[in-house]
Enzyme design. Structure first.
Site, PDB file in Angstrom:
ATOM      1  CE  LYS A 172      44.330  45.142  38.026  1.00 38.07           C
ATOM      2  NZ  LYS A 172      44.148  43.856  38.650  1.00 38.07           N
ATOM      3  CD  GLU A 183      41.953  44.521  34.543  1.00 38.40           C
ATOM      4  OE1 GLU A 183      42.544  44.319  35.592  1.00 38.40           O
ATOM      5  OE2 GLU A 183      41.101  43.735  34.087  1.00 38.40           O
ATOM      6  CG  HIS A 207      68.126  42.203  26.768  1.00 36.42           C
ATOM      7  ND1 HIS A 207      69.424  41.973  26.359  1.00 36.42           N
ATOM      8  CD2 HIS A 207      68.175  42.277  28.116  1.00 36.42           C
ATOM      9  CE1 HIS A 207      70.221  41.903  27.420  1.00 36.42           C
ATOM     10  NE2 HIS A 207      69.487  42.090  28.506  1.00 36.42           N
ATOM     11  CG  ASN A 232      28.294  30.757  32.574  1.00 39.15           C
ATOM     12  OD1 ASN A 232      29.035  31.151  31.678  1.00 39.15           O
ATOM     13  ND2 ASN A 232      28.681  30.636  33.830  1.00 39.15           N
ATOM     14  N   GLY A 233      28.610  28.940  29.643  1.00 38.82           N
ATOM     15  CA  GLY A 233      29.559  27.877  29.316  1.00 38.82           C
ATOM     16  C   GLY A 233      29.694  27.754  27.816  1.00 38.82           C
ATOM     17  CD  GLU A 240      47.807  42.957  39.176  1.00 41.42           C
ATOM     18  OE1 GLU A 240      48.010  42.099  38.299  1.00 41.42           O
ATOM     19  OE2 GLU A 240      46.669  43.369  39.471  1.00 41.42           O
ATOM     20  CE  LYS A 282      36.299  40.186  40.240  1.00 41.14           C
ATOM     21  NZ  LYS A 282      37.450  41.100  40.335  1.00 41.14           N
ATOM     22  CB  CYS A 312      27.172  34.085  30.718  1.00 43.53           C
ATOM     23  SG  CYS A 312      27.645  34.199  29.009  1.00 43.53           S
ATOM     24  NE  ARG A 322      28.945  34.658  36.375  1.00 42.09           N
ATOM     25  CZ  ARG A 322      29.854  33.828  36.856  1.00 42.09           C
ATOM     26  NH1 ARG A 322      30.453  34.111  37.994  1.00 42.09           N
ATOM     27  NH2 ARG A 322      30.156  32.726  36.225  1.00 42.09           N
ATOM     28  CD1 TRP A 358      32.679  38.956  28.548  1.00 40.07           C
ATOM     29  CD2 TRP A 358      33.083  36.923  27.693  1.00 40.07           C
ATOM     30  NE1 TRP A 358      33.988  38.915  28.148  1.00 40.07           N
ATOM     31  CE2 TRP A 358      34.269  37.685  27.620  1.00 40.07           C
ATOM     32  CE3 TRP A 358      33.098  35.614  27.212  1.00 40.07           C
ATOM     33  CZ2 TRP A 358      35.451  37.175  27.088  1.00 40.07           C
ATOM     34  CZ3 TRP A 358      34.274  35.105  26.688  1.00 40.07           C
ATOM     35  CH2 TRP A 358      35.435  35.894  26.630  1.00 40.07           C
TER      36      TRP A 358
HETATM   37  O1  M6R Z   1      39.367  34.498  39.447  1.00 35.19           O
HETATM   38  P1  M6R Z   1      40.808  34.397  39.050  1.00 35.19           P
HETATM   39  O2  M6R Z   1      41.726  34.937  40.083  1.00 35.19           O
HETATM   40  O3  M6R Z   1      41.193  33.009  38.633  1.00 35.19           O
HETATM   41  O4  M6R Z   1      40.925  35.304  37.770  1.00 35.19           O
HETATM   42  C1  M6R Z   1      42.074  35.278  36.956  1.00 35.19           C
HETATM   43  C2  M6R Z   1      42.098  36.459  36.014  1.00 35.19           C
HETATM   44  O5  M6R Z   1      41.069  36.375  35.082  1.00 35.19           O
HETATM   45  C3  M6R Z   1      41.968  37.785  36.777  1.00 35.19           C
HETATM   46  O6  M6R Z   1      42.956  37.878  37.758  1.00 35.19           O
HETATM   47  C4  M6R Z   1      42.091  38.999  35.846  1.00 35.19           C
HETATM   48  O7  M6R Z   1      43.348  39.047  35.275  1.00 35.19           O
HETATM   49  C5  M6R Z   1      41.798  40.241  36.664  1.00 35.19           C
HETATM   50  N1  M6R Z   1      40.397  40.475  36.717  1.00 35.19           N
HETATM   51  C6  M6R Z   1      42.500  41.441  36.169  1.00 35.19           C
HETATM   52  O8  M6R Z   1      42.283  42.522  37.012  1.00 35.19           O
END
Ligand code: M6R
Length: 590
Positions: free
Chosen positions: A467, A470, A486, A97-98, A463, A585, A2, A27, A71
């Protein structure tokens, strides 16, 4: 999670608010809304979907208002659940937000008193609690929040008084100070177009803003907070001709590396590592991409310094009791606002650990929890997928590893020299992306894929897979190369390509054997290796070559190539790259 915004000044409030919300859309982007004070009433516009436009005649000349991009947590995305939320009389508008943890019992009490609710949200109770309290808007808001449990950044307006009242507890909120105008927002990019002077509000703060100024109280007591200059420009938060923020941000990597190095290195590494004095181990806590940076950090720091390093999911950290009083607990979080990471650090601090934060955002919540902070210098990252901030984290972790190492000065200088060459090598990857594009067209046809790597290449595989999944919505799993046999072998075959991240170090030969095992099970293999690796071509279907670097920097160059791979695959599939479905984000709820 949010984005919230408030404006008071001389401009048309709805235009400022919509601009700001568009910049906060990363957000949360399932629904949005705006409320402005028009004479003696509130005008509201709320709707499901991405932020659109409001006809000017709808909101006219109003110069005081609030807005929200959502969100969903409580109640699905809908016009009714979109913020702002109102009291019974439609006289108090609230954006939040929260998460209000005790909202159900408060709602039941309010309903018994005759309050009528229209939404499924936790937020709506705040408007009703304010309505129930007498006195000034400020006092009514203060009384209302005193019964809330949970996390909140709340912004409130009412036509009864020309002011904004905003409060913060464990959710981000900044105050923007302009000339004759003021802003509140979840994050700085929202207001950079108007001002770069901000106050980072703290937990327990309530700010009352009028046309002539503002007053901040912390738990009811007046406090002064510093106005700070945001070191980012508006340009940093714009696409600047790129099709997507993600692509722009990947292309910013060379500059980000230069700036992160410049922040901590001159002739030698100047990073202050006094935080490590006398510690028995490092414990990294992080989520998502930042967790993968932590795993890379573990490999490098253990190898270079001999200091034991543990890596923990921040969201699981609070559920076990390993002693940590002699540990340095390191929170890695680009946003500095991830609730899981913040909670883990708070617990660690409570148990006597020293806390270091590695973050990209000045004044973010993690900087208040930490005893020491290392800033990465990536600039604002708008695309939901972390790209340049991940690379900046890797650079910072390399610097920590080198500084903690016992290497002789000449060796250190060699590494610094190598590091300074990284931006040029990354530019080469960016200039020669055709092969990656070609492969992405093939990969876009698949529904599942595996990413594998050994040693320091293992977190690169994790990673790469994150990527890919997502932003392209292709199911992708990252595994240690030795682990496939395994269990996951059962999934191999011609419909499951395997992406191999391979480095020419002691893991090389055994990874080649793993590739042969995969090929024997008919999976197409795509390798990401370095330009001097001629051997790999004999074993795989496609090979992408990146510039040769010292092995501790290999995760950096390989990751940029894998980010491009995910980007172009998602693009072939026509995905919403900067705002993937269901994500946000900055994840400010646990
Ligand atoms: O702001 P942060 O680095 O704490 O965020 C952690 C994760 O939410 C963030 O890295 C998320 O996995 C990425 N947006 C993925 O690309």
């Amino acid at each position: 999670m949010c984005g919230i915004v408030g404006y008071i000044g001389y401009r048309k409030a709805h235009m400022v608010i919509i601009n700001a919300l568009k910049r906060l859309e990363y957000r949360g982007y399932d629904s949005w809304g705006v409320a402005v004070v028009q004479g003696n009433k509130l005008d509201i516009h709320k709707q499901v979907g991405a932020i659109g436009e409001i006809e000017s005649q709808e909101f006219g000349e109003a110069t005081l208002g609030i807005g929200h991009t959502r969100w969903a947590t409580h109640g699905k995305p809908s016009d009714v659940n979109a913020h702002p939320h109102l009291d019974c009389n439609g006289n108090i508008a609230v954006v939040h937000n929260g998460i209000i943890e005790n909202y159900l019992s408060l709602k039941n009490d309010l309903m018994k008193e005759g309050h009528k609710f229209v939404s499924e949200t936790d937020t709506e109770i705040i408007a009703h609690l304010i309505e129930k309290n007498n006195g000034s808007l400020e006092n009514a808001v203060f009384s209302a929040i005193s019964v809330l449990k949970g996390s909140y950044a709340v912004v409130v307006i009412s036509p009864d008084e020309r002011k904004i009242v905003a409060c913060r507890n464990k959710s981000p909120l900044i105050l923007g100070v302009g000339d004759g105008e003021f802003f509140v927002a979840s994050d700085t990019p929202a207001i950079l177009e108007y001002t770069n002077r901000v106050v980072y509000l703290e937990d327990g703060d309530t700010v009352v803003i009028t046309d002539s100024g503002y007053e901040i109280k912390n738990n009811g007591i007046k406090v002064e907070r510093m106005v700070e200059l945001v070191p980012w420009s508006l340009d940093d938060a714009e696409k600047s001709g790129y099709e997507h923020f993600m692509l722009k941000e990947i292309h910013e990597t060379p500059r980000v590396i230069e700036e992160t190095i410049a922040g901590h290195v001159s002739d030698t590494i100047e990073l202050d590592v006094s935080f490590a004095a006398g510690i028995s181990e490092l414990v990294f806590v992080a989520c998502g991409t930042s967790l993968h940076a932590a795993i890379v950090g573990k490999y490098i720091i253990e190898e270079m310094s001999g200091i034991p390093v543990r890596v923990e999911y921040a969201s699981e950290f609070n559920y076990h009791t390993t002693p940590i009083s002699r540990s340095l607990v390191v929170g890695i979080t680009q946003s500095g606002e991830t609730a899981d990471t913040l909670e883990a650090l708070r617990k660690a601090k409570g148990n006597g650990a020293r806390i270091l934060a590695i973050t990209n955002v000045l004044g973010s919540s993690v900087t208040r929890v930490a005893d020491y902070v290392i800033y990465t210098r990536a600039g604002p990252e708008i695309g939901v997928a972390a790209t340049k901030t991940f690379i900046a984290q890797l650079v910072a972790l390399c610097l920590v590893a080198l500084k903690l190492s016992m290497l002789p000065r000449s060796e250190l200088e060699r590494f610094i020299l190598e590091m300074r060459l990284l931006p040029e090598k990354i530019r080469k990857i960016l200039d020669e992306k055709e092969k990656i594009k070609e492969i992405s067209e093939i990969l876009a046809e698949f529904d599942n894929m595996m990413y594998i790597g050994r040693g320091i290449a293992f977190p690169v595989a994790l990673e790469g897979a994150l990527k890919m999944k997502e932003i392209s919505y292709i199911h992708a799993e990252g595994y240690p190369a030795g682990e496939l046999k395994h269990g996951p072998f059962a999934l191999l075959g011609e419909k499951t390509p395997v992406i191999v991240c391979i480095i020419r170090d002691e893991t090389y030969d055994i990874t080649l054997s793993n590739i042969k095992e995969v090929k024997a099970r008919d999976s197409p293999v795509f390798a990401f290796s370095d330009e001097k690796d001629r051997e790999i071509d004999k074993y795989v279907d496609y090979a992408v070559k990146t510039p040769e670097v010292d092995r501790i920097f290999a995760p950096i160059v390989l990751s940029v190539a894998l980010q491009l791979l995910a980007y172009y695959t998602a693009r072939v599939k026509g995905c919403e790259i900067d705002k993937p479905r269901h994500l946000a984000k900055s994840v400010t709820v646990e």
